[in-house]
Design a protein around this motif. Sequence first.
Motif: not given
Length: 347
Positions: A53-64, A253-268
Amino acid sequence: MVEQNKRIISFDVMRVVAAFAVVFQHIGGQNWTDVFPSLEWEIRNIYVSFAQWSVPVFFMISGALFLSPSKPNNIKRLFGKNLLRIVYAFLFWSAIYVLYSDGLDTSLKIALISILKGPAHFWFMKVMIGIYLFVPILKCVVANQQVFRYLVLFSVITTFVVSPFFVHIGMFNEQWRVLMRNYYDGFGIISLEFISYFVLGYYLYTSSLRKRVKYFIYLSGILGLVGSALGTHICSHYMGLTFGYFYDDTHPFVMLVAVAVFVFAKEHCKTYSPSVRRAIVDLSNCSLGIYLVHPLFMFIMKDYFALDSSSYNPLFFILVFSTMIFILSYMLVKVVSYIPYLKRTVV
């Protein structure tokens, strides 16, 4: 550098964990295809599933960050700072890799071609350059909520639903694979691929999610982890070789994990003591550099010390070796960050 009190600390946490996950993923994947089938292969399969999930999360952070209304749509800054920084880092470290692998025993023409091509893991930089070029357009789309939601829905469906469907349906049958591939190619749906993560990151960060939705996302992330590892295990043993499609960055499957990691970190991951916060921000500032240089230490360990993740029991040594490479990469990045003109290549 952004001052600490203006930073979104949850993004810093994501960067640090994602940077380590990239190292862990690459080391977990060392010799993976060579040891099939074996207990070591199974261990590596599970470990890789926890880090993909690591690289997708980098893209998500940049987008945000880039699509935020608080960040002005400044094309001059985009080209003069953001894009230039990526290009500068790409060329500098690509040259270092070429010098390490070929030394001076190659022609200038071949060396320049190799530098422009970059090492394998620099694909991330190439994609980011392409996405950055789309940022001014995406900023205009974000300004219209209805159009932006359509973009998110369209990109997610084409990337994580339609495209994998045609791959999966022909996975075990060559005739069906050719038929479906030809039909899909002729259907004309263009997958936005990594732009999907970019816009998804902004959408998730700016959305207020209900508790039940967040729990559903976390559960889906767990199922994505299990699905990646189990799917890879089943298909690989069926085909008689390592089949890594379930670890493709645009696999659902990778997208689901990346989204979960992103949301969890955002919330907690919001509140830390000043000392811990400083440490997180320091590591976060070095995350890009760690991504760029860590394979260099993997090569050095292999070439000069005959050491890789298979040298000892991979059940524990993958983690030990990953930590070692991460620390060495961090130390190099910190040293380079103090050198004038080279600082921009790592932070």
